[in-house]
Design a protein around this motif. Sequence first.
Motif, PDB file in Angstrom:
ATOM      1  N   TYR A 165     -76.363  76.903-100.320  1.00  0.00           N
ATOM      2  CA  TYR A 165     -76.676  75.494-100.065  1.00  0.00           C
ATOM      3  C   TYR A 165     -77.325  74.864-101.308  1.00  0.00           C
ATOM      4  O   TYR A 165     -76.979  73.752-101.715  1.00  0.00           O
ATOM      5  CB  TYR A 165     -77.604  75.377 -98.852  1.00  0.00           C
ATOM      6  CG  TYR A 165     -77.892  73.950 -98.433  1.00  0.00           C
ATOM      7  CD1 TYR A 165     -76.973  73.223 -97.681  1.00  0.00           C
ATOM      8  CD2 TYR A 165     -79.093  73.326 -98.795  1.00  0.00           C
ATOM      9  CE1 TYR A 165     -77.228  71.911 -97.292  1.00  0.00           C
ATOM     10  CE2 TYR A 165     -79.363  72.013 -98.419  1.00  0.00           C
ATOM     11  CZ  TYR A 165     -78.420  71.312 -97.664  1.00  0.00           C
ATOM     12  OH  TYR A 165     -78.679  70.013 -97.287  1.00  0.00           O
ATOM     13  N   GLU A 166     -78.254  75.613-101.919  1.00  0.00           N
ATOM     14  CA  GLU A 166     -78.969  75.046-103.078  1.00  0.00           C
ATOM     15  C   GLU A 166     -78.037  74.785-104.267  1.00  0.00           C
ATOM     16  O   GLU A 166     -78.279  73.870-105.052  1.00  0.00           O
ATOM     17  CB  GLU A 166     -80.127  75.972-103.484  1.00  0.00           C
ATOM     18  CG  GLU A 166     -79.669  77.326-103.966  1.00  0.00           C
ATOM     19  CD  GLU A 166     -80.689  78.428-103.683  1.00  0.00           C
ATOM     20  OE1 GLU A 166     -80.726  78.926-102.544  1.00  0.00           O
ATOM     21  OE2 GLU A 166     -81.438  78.776-104.615  1.00  0.00           O
ATOM     22  N   ASP A 167     -76.984  75.582-104.391  1.00  0.00           N
ATOM     23  CA  ASP A 167     -76.028  75.334-105.478  1.00  0.00           C
ATOM     24  C   ASP A 167     -75.087  74.180-105.148  1.00  0.00           C
ATOM     25  O   ASP A 167     -74.766  73.359-106.007  1.00  0.00           O
ATOM     26  CB  ASP A 167     -75.217  76.601-105.780  1.00  0.00           C
ATOM     27  CG  ASP A 167     -76.065  77.684-106.434  1.00  0.00           C
ATOM     28  OD1 ASP A 167     -76.959  77.323-107.240  1.00  0.00           O
ATOM     29  OD2 ASP A 167     -75.870  78.872-106.132  1.00  0.00           O
ATOM     30  N   ILE A 168     -74.646  74.131-103.878  1.00  0.00           N
ATOM     31  CA  ILE A 168     -73.737  73.038-103.474  1.00  0.00           C
ATOM     32  C   ILE A 168     -74.429  71.681-103.609  1.00  0.00           C
ATOM     33  O   ILE A 168     -73.794  70.682-103.931  1.00  0.00           O
ATOM     34  CB  ILE A 168     -73.252  73.242-102.012  1.00  0.00           C
ATOM     35  CG1 ILE A 168     -72.441  74.534-101.887  1.00  0.00           C
ATOM     36  CG2 ILE A 168     -72.428  72.044-101.540  1.00  0.00           C
ATOM     37  CD1 ILE A 168     -72.079  74.896-100.437  1.00  0.00           C
ATOM     38  N   THR A 169     -75.750  71.681-103.373  1.00  0.00           N
ATOM     39  CA  THR A 169     -76.487  70.411-103.367  1.00  0.00           C
ATOM     40  C   THR A 169     -77.292  70.180-104.646  1.00  0.00           C
ATOM     41  O   THR A 169     -77.959  69.152-104.772  1.00  0.00           O
ATOM     42  CB  THR A 169     -77.447  70.350-102.159  1.00  0.00           C
ATOM     43  OG1 THR A 169     -78.369  71.457-102.253  1.00  0.00           O
ATOM     44  CG2 THR A 169     -76.685  70.436-100.847  1.00  0.00           C
ATOM     45  N   SER A 220     -65.813  76.767-109.530  1.00  0.00           N
ATOM     46  CA  SER A 220     -65.402  76.560-108.140  1.00  0.00           C
ATOM     47  C   SER A 220     -66.492  77.018-107.183  1.00  0.00           C
ATOM     48  O   SER A 220     -67.388  77.783-107.554  1.00  0.00           O
ATOM     49  CB  SER A 220     -64.092  77.299-107.845  1.00  0.00           C
ATOM     50  OG  SER A 220     -64.258  78.700-107.979  1.00  0.00           O
ATOM     51  N   MET A 221     -66.422  76.519-105.968  1.00  0.00           N
ATOM     52  CA  MET A 221     -67.379  76.862-104.918  1.00  0.00           C
ATOM     53  C   MET A 221     -66.611  77.093-103.623  1.00  0.00           C
ATOM     54  O   MET A 221     -65.437  76.745-103.513  1.00  0.00           O
ATOM     55  CB  MET A 221     -68.371  75.713-104.702  1.00  0.00           C
ATOM     56  CG  MET A 221     -69.247  75.373-105.889  1.00  0.00           C
ATOM     57  SD  MET A 221     -70.513  74.157-105.411  1.00  0.00           S
ATOM     58  CE  MET A 221     -71.352  73.946-106.990  1.00  0.00           C
ATOM     59  N   VAL A 222     -67.295  77.691-102.633  1.00  0.00           N
ATOM     60  CA  VAL A 222     -66.761  77.798-101.276  1.00  0.00           C
ATOM     61  C   VAL A 222     -67.746  77.061-100.381  1.00  0.00           C
ATOM     62  O   VAL A 222     -68.932  77.421-100.322  1.00  0.00           O
ATOM     63  CB  VAL A 222     -66.615  79.262-100.833  1.00  0.00           C
ATOM     64  CG1 VAL A 222     -66.098  79.339 -99.395  1.00  0.00           C
ATOM     65  CG2 VAL A 222     -65.673  80.010-101.775  1.00  0.00           C
ATOM     66  N   ALA A 245     -66.978  84.581 -99.756  1.00  0.00           N
ATOM     67  CA  ALA A 245     -68.436  84.361 -99.743  1.00  0.00           C
ATOM     68  C   ALA A 245     -68.751  82.887 -99.976  1.00  0.00           C
ATOM     69  O   ALA A 245     -68.185  82.254-100.881  1.00  0.00           O
ATOM     70  CB  ALA A 245     -69.094  85.211-100.823  1.00  0.00           C
ATOM     71  N   LEU A 246     -69.652  82.364 -99.142  1.00  0.00           N
ATOM     72  CA  LEU A 246     -70.044  80.959 -99.275  1.00  0.00           C
ATOM     73  C   LEU A 246     -70.925  80.751-100.497  1.00  0.00           C
ATOM     74  O   LEU A 246     -71.730  81.610-100.855  1.00  0.00           O
ATOM     75  CB  LEU A 246     -70.850  80.512 -98.050  1.00  0.00           C
ATOM     76  CG  LEU A 246     -70.183  80.579 -96.678  1.00  0.00           C
ATOM     77  CD1 LEU A 246     -71.150  80.056 -95.611  1.00  0.00           C
ATOM     78  CD2 LEU A 246     -68.897  79.770 -96.675  1.00  0.00           C
ATOM     79  N   THR A 247     -70.776  79.608-101.117  1.00  0.00           N
ATOM     80  CA  THR A 247     -71.703  79.187-102.164  1.00  0.00           C
ATOM     81  C   THR A 247     -73.013  78.794-101.484  1.00  0.00           C
ATOM     82  O   THR A 247     -73.005  78.252-100.381  1.00  0.00           O
ATOM     83  CB  THR A 247     -71.108  77.990-102.932  1.00  0.00           C
ATOM     84  OG1 THR A 247     -69.868  78.400-103.512  1.00  0.00           O
ATOM     85  CG2 THR A 247     -72.046  77.507-104.028  1.00  0.00           C
ATOM     86  N   ARG A 285     -64.762  79.923-112.750  1.00  0.00           N
ATOM     87  CA  ARG A 285     -66.035  80.583-112.513  1.00  0.00           C
ATOM     88  C   ARG A 285     -66.452  80.281-111.079  1.00  0.00           C
ATOM     89  O   ARG A 285     -66.744  79.127-110.756  1.00  0.00           O
ATOM     90  CB  ARG A 285     -67.068  80.014-113.478  1.00  0.00           C
ATOM     91  CG  ARG A 285     -67.917  81.022-114.150  1.00  0.00           C
ATOM     92  CD  ARG A 285     -68.924  80.284-114.994  1.00  0.00           C
ATOM     93  NE  ARG A 285     -68.542  80.270-116.396  1.00  0.00           N
ATOM     94  CZ  ARG A 285     -68.801  81.277-117.225  1.00  0.00           C
ATOM     95  NH1 ARG A 285     -69.419  82.349-116.797  1.00  0.00           N
ATOM     96  NH2 ARG A 285     -68.445  81.186-118.482  1.00  0.00           N
ATOM     97  N   ARG A 286     -66.457  81.298-110.240  1.00  0.00           N
ATOM     98  CA  ARG A 286     -66.751  81.105-108.815  1.00  0.00           C
ATOM     99  C   ARG A 286     -68.255  81.190-108.560  1.00  0.00           C
ATOM    100  O   ARG A 286     -68.866  82.246-108.725  1.00  0.00           O
ATOM    101  CB  ARG A 286     -66.006  82.167-108.000  1.00  0.00           C
ATOM    102  CG  ARG A 286     -66.363  82.233-106.522  1.00  0.00           C
ATOM    103  CD  ARG A 286     -66.055  80.967-105.750  1.00  0.00           C
ATOM    104  NE  ARG A 286     -64.675  80.525-105.807  1.00  0.00           N
ATOM    105  CZ  ARG A 286     -63.691  81.014-105.031  1.00  0.00           C
ATOM    106  NH1 ARG A 286     -63.932  81.960-104.154  1.00  0.00           N
ATOM    107  NH2 ARG A 286     -62.473  80.533-105.142  1.00  0.00           N
ATOM    108  N   ILE A 287     -68.826  80.079-108.184  1.00  0.00           N
ATOM    109  CA  ILE A 287     -70.259  80.039-107.875  1.00  0.00           C
ATOM    110  C   ILE A 287     -70.402  80.328-106.386  1.00  0.00           C
ATOM    111  O   ILE A 287     -70.214  79.450-105.553  1.00  0.00           O
ATOM    112  CB  ILE A 287     -70.863  78.666-108.223  1.00  0.00           C
ATOM    113  CG1 ILE A 287     -70.526  78.294-109.672  1.00  0.00           C
ATOM    114  CG2 ILE A 287     -72.362  78.663-107.986  1.00  0.00           C
ATOM    115  CD1 ILE A 287     -70.830  76.851-110.031  1.00  0.00           C
ATOM    116  N   ALA A 288     -70.673  81.601-106.057  1.00  0.00           N
ATOM    117  CA  ALA A 288     -70.751  81.984-104.640  1.00  0.00           C
ATOM    118  C   ALA A 288     -71.770  83.098-104.482  1.00  0.00           C
ATOM    119  O   ALA A 288     -72.192  83.711-105.461  1.00  0.00           O
ATOM    120  CB  ALA A 288     -69.390  82.433-104.135  1.00  0.00           C
TER     121      ALA A 288
END
Length: 323
Positions: free
Chosen positions: A73-77, A143-145, A69-71, A284-287
């Motif tokens: 956009y708002e979390d990645i940025t 972590s993120m995807v 599962a993708l993280t 902790r996977r932020i996705a």
Amino acid sequence: MSLRDALKIPASQITDEQVYRERRRVLAALAAAPALGLAGCAGAEAPPPPSKVAVTPEQARSGFRTAEALTRYEDITGYNNYYEFGTGKADPSRARRTLRTSPWTIAVGGHCAKPGRFSPDELRRWAVPEERVYRLRCVEGWSMVIPWLGVPLAKALERFEPTSRAKYVAFTTLADPEQMPGLAYPALDWPYREGLRIDEAMHPLTLLATGLYGKPLPQQNGAPLRLVVPWKYGFKSIKSIVAITFVERMPSTSWNDAQPREYGFFSNVNPNVDHPRWSQKTERRIAGTASKLFAERIPTRPFNGYAEQVGALYAGMDLRKWF
Ligand SMILES: Nc1nc2c(c(=O)[nH]1)N[C@H]1C(S)=C(S)[C@@H](COP(=O)(O)O)O[C@H]1N2
Ligand SMILES: [Mo]
């Protein structure tokens, strides 16, 4: 702070702040005892030379896209580490507008036949940016995807024709106090510097990112060009690069300089080598819809799950010693 206020702060944020404070505390201690600074246990011995093992195209391609599962956009940025804009996770997205990303050039020099420079536009003419969906594992334990857009770093480096003396590649971030408010504070020894061994730099997974989610890279994620090395802790993925230098010796890098016992030059993701002050066994996977606060803990994998693609680069290396 009252207990009531304290209780409103998510535990996850307290952890980050403690990690940050600890990083600062150790930095101060090291500054007070300069002799300790260079006493990293690996320092005395010559590091293992670049590997000659070639990765097959099929092997490499199998790492280009994870189906996880993708993280968002708002979390990645919105949740970033970019200390040139402040040490809080929300600081870079708030301060980013002051970073002028055009015009931009990256100077390339050192041990190569054709030193020179290139712009993001030139890079896009050399190779069409491709999408790579990579895991990003920060040394802090989250972590993120991320669906990056980018060009394999090798495609850019080859143009400058590195010589046989180029055993490592050194990278430097812009350091302009007028554009980067965080430079007013000695959080790190500016400019931010990183490095790779030449075989790591040339590996097909190593990306010069130009965008994410099909859009141009936002400033807080390292516009206009940043490195992405998915099997290493996030701090190796240096942002807003202005210089690339081919060097013979392992270059000095910002986090390794700051705390050599805690942040090694290689910094391959490794659940079996704990950070001296916390475990690296899980992350902790932020996705999906999970915010940092509610992200689930999952096991951390050797080389961040890219062992099949990159394990051979480190054959015979003691990964506890060369962490
Ligand atoms: N120039 C620069 N590059 C940097 C950093 C930084 O502070 N300055 N932080 C690093 C760290 S610790 C991480 S985890 C990643 C975060 O990348 P992201 O914000 O795009 O997720 O960038 C890395 N690159
Ligand atoms: Mo990080």
